[in-house]
Design a protein around this motif. Structure first.
Motif, mmCIF file in Angstrom:
data_model
loop_
_atom_site.group_PDB
_atom_site.id
_atom_site.type_symbol
_atom_site.label_atom_id
_atom_site.label_comp_id
_atom_site.label_asym_id
_atom_site.label_seq_id
_atom_site.Cartn_x
_atom_site.Cartn_y
_atom_site.Cartn_z
ATOM 1 N N ILE A 137 56.180 44.323 38.304
ATOM 2 C CA ILE A 137 55.960 43.714 36.984
ATOM 3 C C ILE A 137 56.997 44.239 35.997
ATOM 4 O O ILE A 137 57.563 43.494 35.208
ATOM 5 C CB ILE A 137 54.543 44.035 36.458
ATOM 6 C CG1 ILE A 137 53.490 43.550 37.432
ATOM 7 C CG2 ILE A 137 54.339 43.501 35.063
ATOM 8 C CD1 ILE A 137 53.128 42.114 37.357
ATOM 9 N N LEU A 175 51.580 41.002 30.228
ATOM 10 C CA LEU A 175 50.914 41.280 31.503
ATOM 11 C C LEU A 175 51.031 42.755 31.860
ATOM 12 O O LEU A 175 50.055 43.395 32.264
ATOM 13 C CB LEU A 175 51.508 40.417 32.621
ATOM 14 C CG LEU A 175 50.968 40.678 34.022
ATOM 15 C CD1 LEU A 175 49.466 40.397 34.093
ATOM 16 C CD2 LEU A 175 51.725 39.836 35.046
ATOM 17 N N MET A 176 52.227 43.316 31.688
ATOM 18 C CA MET A 176 52.438 44.725 31.992
ATOM 19 C C MET A 176 51.553 45.606 31.101
ATOM 20 O O MET A 176 50.887 46.529 31.588
ATOM 21 C CB MET A 176 53.907 45.110 31.809
ATOM 22 C CG MET A 176 54.189 46.565 32.173
ATOM 23 S SD MET A 176 55.886 47.060 31.871
ATOM 24 C CE MET A 176 55.962 46.987 30.096
ATOM 25 N N ALA A 222 48.759 44.767 29.613
ATOM 26 C CA ALA A 222 47.358 44.557 29.982
ATOM 27 C C ALA A 222 47.004 45.363 31.229
ATOM 28 O O ALA A 222 45.936 45.981 31.301
ATOM 29 C CB ALA A 222 47.094 43.071 30.200
ATOM 30 N N MET A 223 47.893 45.369 32.203
ATOM 31 C CA MET A 223 47.628 46.126 33.434
ATOM 32 C C MET A 223 47.596 47.628 33.163
ATOM 33 O O MET A 223 46.764 48.352 33.716
ATOM 34 C CB MET A 223 48.665 45.779 34.502
ATOM 35 C CG MET A 223 48.503 44.360 35.032
ATOM 36 S SD MET A 223 49.735 43.926 36.273
ATOM 37 C CE MET A 223 49.121 44.887 37.661
ATOM 38 N N MET A 224 48.490 48.093 32.319
ATOM 39 C CA MET A 224 48.489 49.511 31.966
ATOM 40 C C MET A 224 47.195 49.881 31.249
ATOM 41 O O MET A 224 46.585 50.904 31.551
ATOM 42 C CB MET A 224 49.707 49.848 31.094
ATOM 43 C CG MET A 224 51.011 49.843 31.851
ATOM 44 S SD MET A 224 52.448 50.108 30.787
ATOM 45 C CE MET A 224 52.181 51.787 30.264
ATOM 46 N N GLU A 266 52.187 50.112 41.454
ATOM 47 C CA GLU A 266 51.740 48.722 41.357
ATOM 48 C C GLU A 266 52.387 47.994 40.185
ATOM 49 O O GLU A 266 52.482 46.773 40.191
ATOM 50 C CB GLU A 266 50.220 48.659 41.208
ATOM 51 C CG GLU A 266 49.466 49.044 42.453
ATOM 52 C CD GLU A 266 47.962 48.971 42.253
ATOM 53 O OE1 GLU A 266 47.509 48.419 41.235
ATOM 54 O OE2 GLU A 266 47.245 49.486 43.124
ATOM 55 N N LEU A 267 52.818 48.739 39.190
ATOM 56 C CA LEU A 267 53.436 48.119 38.017
ATOM 57 C C LEU A 267 54.954 47.977 38.168
ATOM 58 O O LEU A 267 55.598 47.351 37.334
ATOM 59 C CB LEU A 267 53.128 48.949 36.767
ATOM 60 C CG LEU A 267 51.669 49.036 36.373
ATOM 61 C CD1 LEU A 267 51.501 49.963 35.178
ATOM 62 C CD2 LEU A 267 51.117 47.670 36.061
ATOM 63 N N HIS A 322 53.203 53.855 37.505
ATOM 64 C CA HIS A 322 52.393 53.538 38.676
ATOM 65 C C HIS A 322 53.137 52.537 39.562
ATOM 66 O O HIS A 322 53.732 51.578 39.066
ATOM 67 C CB HIS A 322 51.051 52.954 38.224
ATOM 68 C CG HIS A 322 50.037 52.933 39.301
ATOM 69 N ND1 HIS A 322 49.997 51.963 40.256
ATOM 70 C CD2 HIS A 322 49.025 53.785 39.589
ATOM 71 C CE1 HIS A 322 49.007 52.187 41.089
ATOM 72 N NE2 HIS A 322 48.399 53.300 40.700
ATOM 73 N N GLU A 355 44.327 48.389 31.468
ATOM 74 C CA GLU A 355 43.220 48.334 32.416
ATOM 75 C C GLU A 355 43.139 49.626 33.227
ATOM 76 O O GLU A 355 42.067 50.189 33.409
ATOM 77 C CB GLU A 355 43.393 47.141 33.355
ATOM 78 C CG GLU A 355 42.285 47.033 34.383
ATOM 79 C CD GLU A 355 42.488 45.879 35.355
ATOM 80 O OE1 GLU A 355 41.746 45.836 36.346
ATOM 81 O OE2 GLU A 355 43.368 45.029 35.131
ATOM 82 N N LYS A 356 44.276 50.108 33.687
ATOM 83 C CA LYS A 356 44.292 51.354 34.455
ATOM 84 C C LYS A 356 43.856 52.540 33.594
ATOM 85 O O LYS A 356 43.126 53.412 34.053
ATOM 86 C CB LYS A 356 45.671 51.586 35.064
ATOM 87 C CG LYS A 356 45.963 50.616 36.187
ATOM 88 C CD LYS A 356 47.191 50.993 36.958
ATOM 89 C CE LYS A 356 47.422 50.035 38.094
ATOM 90 N NZ LYS A 356 46.333 49.955 39.053
#
Length: 102
Positions: free
Chosen positions: A31, A63-64, A66-68, A27-28, A25, A70-71
Motif C-alpha cells: 500500500i 487507505l494507508m 485507515a489501515m494504520m 502488510e502496509l 508493518h 485499524e492496527k
C-alpha cells in the motif's frame, strides 16, 4: 478521573512504540509503495485537483492511514484487555505469605 503523570508517560511510550511498528508493518508495504507511486504521478498532472492522479494518490493515502489506524486500534484493545486482566487478577493482590487466620 485523571491518570497520574507517570501512567500517562507509560501509555505515551507504549503508543509511540506501537505506532512506529505499525508504520513499518509488512502488510502496509505494498500500500505504501502504491501510495508513493500515485503521489509521484501527482506532479506530472497540470491541474492537481481535477487530475485522476490526485484522486488516485488521495485514495491510496487514505487507505494507508485507515489501515494504520485499524492496527493501532486493535493493538490498543489488546493492550487494554491485558491491562484489565492483570489488574483484576487476584494473584497480584494477594501476599505470598499464608493468611494469619489459617
Amino acid at each position: 478521573m485523571e491518570f497520574p503523570a507517570w501512567f500517562r508517560q507509560i501509555i505515551q511510550k507504549r503508543l509511540d512504540k506501537v505506532s512506529s511498528k505499525v508504520a513499518y508493518h509488512p502488510e502496509l508495504e505494498q500500500i505504501r509503495k502504491e501510495e508513493e507511486q500515485a503521489f509521484q504521478a501527482l506532479f506530472a498532472g497540470v491541474d492537481l485537483k481535477q487530475s485522476p492522479a490526485f484522486s488516485e494518490w488521495e485514495d491510496r493515502h487514505n487507505l494507508m492511514l485507515a489501515m494504520m489506524n485499524e492496527k493501532l486500534y486493535l493493538r490498543g484493545m489488546q493492550d487494554g484487555i491485558q491491562l484489565a486482566v492483570a489488574l483484576l487478577s487476584p494473584s497480584i493482590w494477594q501476599d505470598e505469605e499464608e493468611p494469619l487466620d489459617g
